[in-house]
Design a protein around this motif. Structure first.
Motif, PDB file in Angstrom:
ATOM      1  N   THR A  31       0.828  -1.213   0.000  1.00  0.00           N
ATOM      2  CA  THR A  31       0.000   0.000   0.000  1.00  0.00           C
ATOM      3  C   THR A  31       0.860   1.260   0.000  1.00  0.00           C
ATOM      4  N   GLU A  32       2.011   1.198   0.656  1.00  0.00           N
ATOM      5  CA  GLU A  32       2.925   2.347   0.641  1.00  0.00           C
ATOM      6  C   GLU A  32       3.498   2.569  -0.746  1.00  0.00           C
ATOM      7  N   VAL A  33       3.830   1.495  -1.436  1.00  0.00           N
ATOM      8  CA  VAL A  33       4.381   1.604  -2.786  1.00  0.00           C
ATOM      9  C   VAL A  33       3.330   2.167  -3.746  1.00  0.00           C
ATOM     10  N   VAL A  34       2.104   1.707  -3.619  1.00  0.00           N
ATOM     11  CA  VAL A  34       1.018   2.253  -4.454  1.00  0.00           C
ATOM     12  C   VAL A  34       0.839   3.739  -4.166  1.00  0.00           C
ATOM     13  N   ALA A  35       0.829   4.103  -2.885  1.00  0.00           N
ATOM     14  CA  ALA A  35       0.638   5.513  -2.509  1.00  0.00           C
ATOM     15  C   ALA A  35       1.777   6.383  -3.022  1.00  0.00           C
ATOM     16  N   LYS A  37      22.349   3.269  -8.555  1.00  0.00           N
ATOM     17  CA  LYS A  37      21.034   2.993  -7.980  1.00  0.00           C
ATOM     18  C   LYS A  37      20.825   1.495  -7.796  1.00  0.00           C
ATOM     19  N   VAL A  38      21.231   0.709  -8.771  1.00  0.00           N
ATOM     20  CA  VAL A  38      21.113  -0.749  -8.663  1.00  0.00           C
ATOM     21  C   VAL A  38      21.943  -1.246  -7.483  1.00  0.00           C
ATOM     22  N   ALA A  39      23.152  -0.729  -7.322  1.00  0.00           N
ATOM     23  CA  ALA A  39      23.998  -1.117  -6.189  1.00  0.00           C
ATOM     24  C   ALA A  39      23.315  -0.760  -4.872  1.00  0.00           C
ATOM     25  N   GLY A  40      22.705   0.397  -4.805  1.00  0.00           N
ATOM     26  CA  GLY A  40      21.985   0.804  -3.606  1.00  0.00           C
ATOM     27  C   GLY A  40      20.826  -0.126  -3.295  1.00  0.00           C
ATOM     28  N   ILE A  41      20.081  -0.512  -4.314  1.00  0.00           N
ATOM     29  CA  ILE A  41      18.967  -1.445  -4.126  1.00  0.00           C
ATOM     30  C   ILE A  41      19.483  -2.782  -3.600  1.00  0.00           C
ATOM     31  N   LEU A  42      20.591  -3.251  -4.160  1.00  0.00           N
ATOM     32  CA  LEU A  42      21.172  -4.514  -3.689  1.00  0.00           C
ATOM     33  C   LEU A  42      21.637  -4.408  -2.238  1.00  0.00           C
ATOM     34  N   LEU A  43      22.181  -3.260  -1.861  1.00  0.00           N
ATOM     35  CA  LEU A  43      22.586  -3.063  -0.464  1.00  0.00           C
ATOM     36  C   LEU A  43      21.372  -3.067   0.470  1.00  0.00           C
ATOM     37  N   ILE A  69      10.054   1.209  -5.267  1.00  0.00           N
ATOM     38  CA  ILE A  69       9.776   2.503  -5.903  1.00  0.00           C
ATOM     39  C   ILE A  69      10.851   2.848  -6.928  1.00  0.00           C
ATOM     40  N   ALA A  70      12.093   2.551  -6.630  1.00  0.00           N
ATOM     41  CA  ALA A  70      13.166   2.810  -7.603  1.00  0.00           C
ATOM     42  C   ALA A  70      12.935   2.008  -8.877  1.00  0.00           C
ATOM     43  N   LEU A  71      12.534   0.759  -8.728  1.00  0.00           N
ATOM     44  CA  LEU A  71      12.266  -0.079  -9.898  1.00  0.00           C
ATOM     45  C   LEU A  71      11.020   0.381 -10.654  1.00  0.00           C
TER      46      LEU A  71
END
Length: 107
Positions: A12-16, A87-93, A71-73
């Protein structure tokens, strides 16, 4: 049950948050309603997760981390935003941090 509610809170947070971009600064009523309802639902679900005795640090880390990665994706796939190697590295972290928290014994 706590994990199911937590993933509901994340969804729900991602949708919002996605709707927040689409609301155009709250100038589009329909998307603005989605934002308000989504954030309220997310916090209600997150509160229920904490009521079920999940550690607040674990719940918040998973909620915010998975939400941030999602959200980044979504931004890259559907909203025309860039997805750089950094950004991808951050998501993986973020994902790694969530895994470590779970291995550390969060309920």
């Amino acid at each position: 049950m706590a994990w199911l509610l937590l993933f509901g809170a994340i969804a729900t947070e991602v949708v919002a948050t996605s709707a927040l971009k689409l609301s155009n600064g709250f100038s589009h009523l329909g998307w603005s309603v989605v934002v308000a309802v989504g954030y309220v639902a997310s916090f209600v679900l997150l509160a229920q997760v904490l009521k079920l005795h999940m550690d607040v640090g674990t719940a918040y880390a998973v909620w915010s981390g998975v939400g941030t990665a999602a959200i980044a994706l979504i931004g890259a796939l559907f909203l025309g935003e860039s997805l750089t190697l950094v950004k991808v590295a951050g998501i993986l972290l973020i994902i790694g941090g969530v895994v470590v928290l779970n291995l550390a014994g969060g309920h």
